[in-house]
Write a protein that holds these residues in place. Structure first.
Motif, PDB file in Angstrom:
ATOM      1  N   ARG A  53       0.855  -1.190   0.000  1.00 19.75           N
ATOM      2  CA  ARG A  53       0.000   0.000   0.000  1.00 19.75           C
ATOM      3  C   ARG A  53       0.888   1.235   0.000  1.00 19.75           C
ATOM      4  O   ARG A  53       1.985   1.213   0.553  1.00 19.75           O
ATOM      5  N   MET A  54       0.384   2.317  -0.602  1.00 23.02           N
ATOM      6  CA  MET A  54       1.136   3.567  -0.671  1.00 23.02           C
ATOM      7  C   MET A  54       0.983   4.275   0.674  1.00 23.02           C
ATOM      8  O   MET A  54       0.033   5.002   0.895  1.00 23.02           O
ATOM      9  N   TYR A  55       1.926   4.036   1.581  1.00 16.38           N
ATOM     10  CA  TYR A  55       1.743   4.584   2.921  1.00 16.38           C
ATOM     11  C   TYR A  55       2.575   5.832   3.182  1.00 16.38           C
ATOM     12  O   TYR A  55       2.297   6.566   4.137  1.00 16.38           O
ATOM     13  N   SER A  56       3.614   6.116   2.396  1.00 15.26           N
ATOM     14  CA  SER A  56       4.474   7.267   2.714  1.00 15.26           C
ATOM     15  C   SER A  56       3.725   8.580   2.492  1.00 15.26           C
ATOM     16  O   SER A  56       3.774   9.487   3.317  1.00 15.26           O
ATOM     17  N   GLY A  57       3.017   8.677   1.380  1.00 16.36           N
ATOM     18  CA  GLY A  57       2.071   9.767   1.143  1.00 16.36           C
ATOM     19  C   GLY A  57       2.593  11.156   1.438  1.00 16.36           C
ATOM     20  O   GLY A  57       3.599  11.610   0.924  1.00 16.36           O
ATOM     21  N   HIS A  58       1.886  11.842   2.336  1.00 16.81           N
ATOM     22  CA  HIS A  58       2.150  13.237   2.656  1.00 16.81           C
ATOM     23  C   HIS A  58       2.816  13.342   4.028  1.00 16.81           C
ATOM     24  O   HIS A  58       2.490  12.577   4.900  1.00 16.81           O
ATOM     25  N   LEU A  59       3.655  14.259   4.284  1.00 16.85           N
ATOM     26  CA  LEU A  59       4.285  15.196   3.374  1.00 16.85           C
ATOM     27  C   LEU A  59       5.474  14.482   2.731  1.00 16.85           C
ATOM     28  O   LEU A  59       6.313  13.961   3.460  1.00 16.85           O
ATOM     29  N   GLY A  60       5.568  14.479   1.413  1.00 16.42           N
ATOM     30  CA  GLY A  60       6.699  13.866   0.744  1.00 16.42           C
ATOM     31  C   GLY A  60       7.655  14.918   0.218  1.00 16.42           C
ATOM     32  O   GLY A  60       7.251  15.851  -0.471  1.00 16.42           O
ATOM     33  N   THR A  61       8.947  14.768   0.550  1.00 15.25           N
ATOM     34  CA  THR A  61       9.990  15.680   0.091  1.00 15.25           C
ATOM     35  C   THR A  61      11.071  14.863  -0.596  1.00 15.25           C
ATOM     36  O   THR A  61      11.493  13.826  -0.063  1.00 15.25           O
ATOM     37  N   TYR A  62      11.527  15.327  -1.761  1.00 18.17           N
ATOM     38  CA  TYR A  62      12.428  14.535  -2.594  1.00 18.17           C
ATOM     39  C   TYR A  62      13.553  15.405  -3.157  1.00 18.17           C
ATOM     40  O   TYR A  62      13.323  16.574  -3.498  1.00 18.17           O
ATOM     41  N   ARG A  63      14.735  14.830  -3.273  1.00 16.90           N
ATOM     42  CA  ARG A  63      15.848  15.552  -3.882  1.00 16.90           C
ATOM     43  C   ARG A  63      15.518  15.776  -5.353  1.00 16.90           C
ATOM     44  O   ARG A  63      15.235  14.839  -6.098  1.00 16.90           O
ATOM     45  N   ARG A  64      15.575  17.050  -5.778  1.00 16.15           N
ATOM     46  CA  ARG A  64      15.071  17.416  -7.105  1.00 16.15           C
ATOM     47  C   ARG A  64      15.871  16.771  -8.237  1.00 16.15           C
ATOM     48  O   ARG A  64      15.299  16.382  -9.266  1.00 16.15           O
TER      49      ARG A  64
END
Length: 646
Positions: free
Chosen positions: A259-270
């Protein structure tokens, strides 16, 4: 600012009364009943016109456009679970004074990365759009840019609002798409104008907490190597009531495949987001799921902030309102998962969990049907043993297994007869070895491994009964994978109440069985019971691992004769870099502790305390903070309720 007001209500009092009566004799819910009892007495003794203010901070004078929206307006009534969550919020949510102090520390951060908040917009309701933008403008961390892509909205207020905000805040950048391309294309348009080192994703009708980007920046100062960061979240209803908090585990890659549990808030190296091509068209509704699946194939530097930093809006057309809102999203998720398996070179089929949309079970192709050695220690209790063996030999479908029975000093003739009968019925698959020593679970199982021929070792209690015929296949599917250590199952009491759905560290002192005593029909906390999940440990009442994994950790520790030997074994496996896993689709009955009774004699209790001390001396750090659990959840029970200070 967080403000909660509870008004007296006859209906609420009546409901709480009923709950107290219903829960009076339910052991696992006594603490919850205690909380409601306190609340009931407080409400009962409160005059009808009196307000109970949990937390109240005066709002500072700001121009209307710069004032954060009221997150939680006074409501006449709260649902019981909301009352508990609001109690938690009153203890944990940062107040205005707290935010001011945090803001003062920003300038001493040695590392102040710009965070680009990516927000695709399409025909957003005016109020929601303004509140979403204001939630970014009210961040106490100032080094951000808000990159908005309007996906050719037809509602005229959208363009007016966006132009107005872009004119008054240079950190707000807007691109107006000429044609509607849906969320993946719109997100990519926003990504194209981003210049920050990191991107954070914000839906056009959701809210960031004021400290959201501060907490991200704080983590980056502690872990500048981080490539992906996610936080806990809750939901915000149309009346701005906060509800349904989701306190997540640290990164659990196999749980994420379910299941997609990481969700919000998601921050990623651009730079990695750009490298993987951003968001893929054709995966709308699950574009974030697909994005993270691809992103995490490029890095393992993934961090979790165990704090509520994001409010996910619930309204009639949002995904947060229920699975029926965007049914196409679940097909896109299955497509994304299937793609991920292909990229990773793992052959498998993605199946839906019946009834529970958004949860998936991957059944991997077995590359080779190597022998499985089912290891069962036993002592008398012939009927229980016979039922266990009967269920194995009559229900199991796996073509290559043996049963190794270790007889730990049986005295009853009936037991000898059961063993003799099964030797006659299954001469090629059943063997029994006597080991008449004082009970030492670890020594018995280590001895059994020396007699076993299998590449896979399946440790099983003699008081279990197989329910699912493909149980061995399902466990081998996972145990064959290079990164997997111990594989566990869903164990039920004979009355179909959950006995084990993985092990939680720290609950009850050292460890407890996840969701114990809940009905087998329960999906568990955000789908844990029905989902394949990474866990720190599983019970050895039904545990499979590869022989090489067993040997790499030296087997079971024979100093732990009575208790916690399986927990210690699993944690040694974790320390070697393997992942332990719980499978909801492998189901057995477990008549717990019938073979040797309970730890209720002075001798047993003394030995239990000694072994508990050994385990704590080795694994205290993990016991204090189980990476597959969450520090905001209770350590008193295994029901995933909130950790509330008395």
């Amino acid at each position: 600012m967080f403000k909660q007001t509870i008004s007296r209500s006859k209906k609420a009092l009546s409901l709480i009364k009923k709950l107290l009566i219903t829960w009076k004799n339910n052991g696992w819910q006594q603490a919850l009943a205690k909380t409601f009892r306190k609340l009931y007495l407080k409400l009962e003794n409160t005059p009808p016109t009196t307000e109970i203010v949990v937390v109240e901070e005066p709002q500072v004078n700001k121009p209307p456009s710069e004032t954060a929206p009221e997150i939680n307006q006074p409501l006449p009534e709260k649902k019981p679970w909301d009352i508990i969550y609001h109690q938690w919020l009153s203890q944990n949510f940062p107040r205005e004074a707290d935010l001011k102090k945090l803001a003062e520390t920003v300038e001493i951060f040695p590392y102040k990365p710009v965070i680009s908040v990516i927000m695709p917009v399409y025909n957003t309701r005016e109020r929601y759009l303004i509140e979403a933008i204001e939630s970014v403008r009210n961040q106490i961390y100032p080094y951000w840019e808000l990159c908005i892509a309007d996906d050719a909205s037809t509602e005229p207020h959208v363009k007016e609002i966006l132009k107005d905000y872009a004119a008054k805040d240079v950190r707000i950048k807007v691109v107006f798409r000429k044609e509607n391309g849906h969320i993946s294309r719109a997100s990519n348009s926003a990504l194209e104008i981003a210049t920050g080192e990191f991107i954070s994703l914000l839906d056009h009708d959701d809210l960031l907490t004021p400290d959201a980007l501060y907490e991200v920046a704080l983590l980056l100062n502690r872990h500048p190597e981080a490539d992906m960061i996610y936080s806990d979240e809750d939901k915000i209803e149309e009346d701005n009531n906060l509800t349904a908090p989701f306190f997540k585990p640290d990164w659990c890659p196999d749980s994420f495949l379910s299941r997609m549990y990481s969700g919000h808030l998601g921050t990623y190296r651009r730079v990695i987001a750009s490298e993987i091509g951003g968001f893929r068209v054709g995966y709308e509704g699950s574009q974030d799921y697909d994005f993270v699946l691809r992103f995490t194939e490029k890095t393992d530097k993934i961090f979790h902030i165990p704090k509520i930093l994001y409010h996910w809006r619930i309204h009639s057309v949002s995904a947060a309102s229920g699975t029926e809102a965007k049914p196409y999203a679940y097909q896109a998720a299955k497509k994304a998962l299937t793609d991920a398996l292909e990229r990773r070179g793992e052959k498998g089929i993605v199946t839906d969990v019946p009834i529970y949309w958004g949860h998936y079970v991957i059944r991997y192709e077995i590359t080779e049907y190597k022998k499985v050695s089912i290891i069962i220690p036993t002592r008398d209790l012939s009927e229980i043993l016979n039922a266990c063996l009967e269920s194995i030999f009559t229900k199991s479908q796996y073509p290559n297994y043996e049963v190794i029975l270790i007889d730990n000093g049986s005295k009853e003739e009936a037991t000898a007869q059961v063993i003799a009968d099964w030797k006659a019925k299954e001469p090629d698959r059943f063997r029994c070895y006597p080991l008449d020593i004082p009970f030492n679970y670890s020594k018995i199982n280590n001895y059994a491994v020396s007699k076993a021929q299998g590449n896979y070792l399946l440790f099983l209690n003699n008081d279990t009964e197989v329910i699912t015929p493909d149980w061995i296949e399902a466990m081998v599917e996972q145990a064959q994978r290079a990164g997997i250590g111990a594989v566990g199952a869903l164990l039920l009491y004979p009355d179909n109440i959950i006995q084990h759905a993985g092990v939680i560290l720290g609950v009850g002192g050292i460890a407890a069985h996840s969701h114990q005593y809940l009905p087998s029909t329960s999906p568990g906390y955000f789908g844990h019971v029905i989902s394949i999940s990474n866990v720190s440990a599983v019970t050895a009442a039904c545990l499979m691992c590869r022989r090489e994994v067993f040997e790499s950790v030296g087997g079971f520790d024979e100093e732990l004769a009575l208790a916690y030997n399986d927990v210690d074994f699993c944690l040694k496996i974790l320390a070697k870099g393997y992942r332990n896993i719980y499978l909801p689709h492998v189901v057995l009955y477990h008549h717990e502790s019938k073979s040797r009774g309970y730890e209720d004699t002075p001798e047993k209790l003394e030995r239990l305390a000694k072994e508990a001390a050994i385990v704590k001396s080795r694994w205290q750090k993990l016991i204090d903070n189980d990476p597959c659990y969450n520090p905001n959840l209770t350590r008193s029970r295994a029901d995933y309720s909130l950790r509330i200070a008395e």
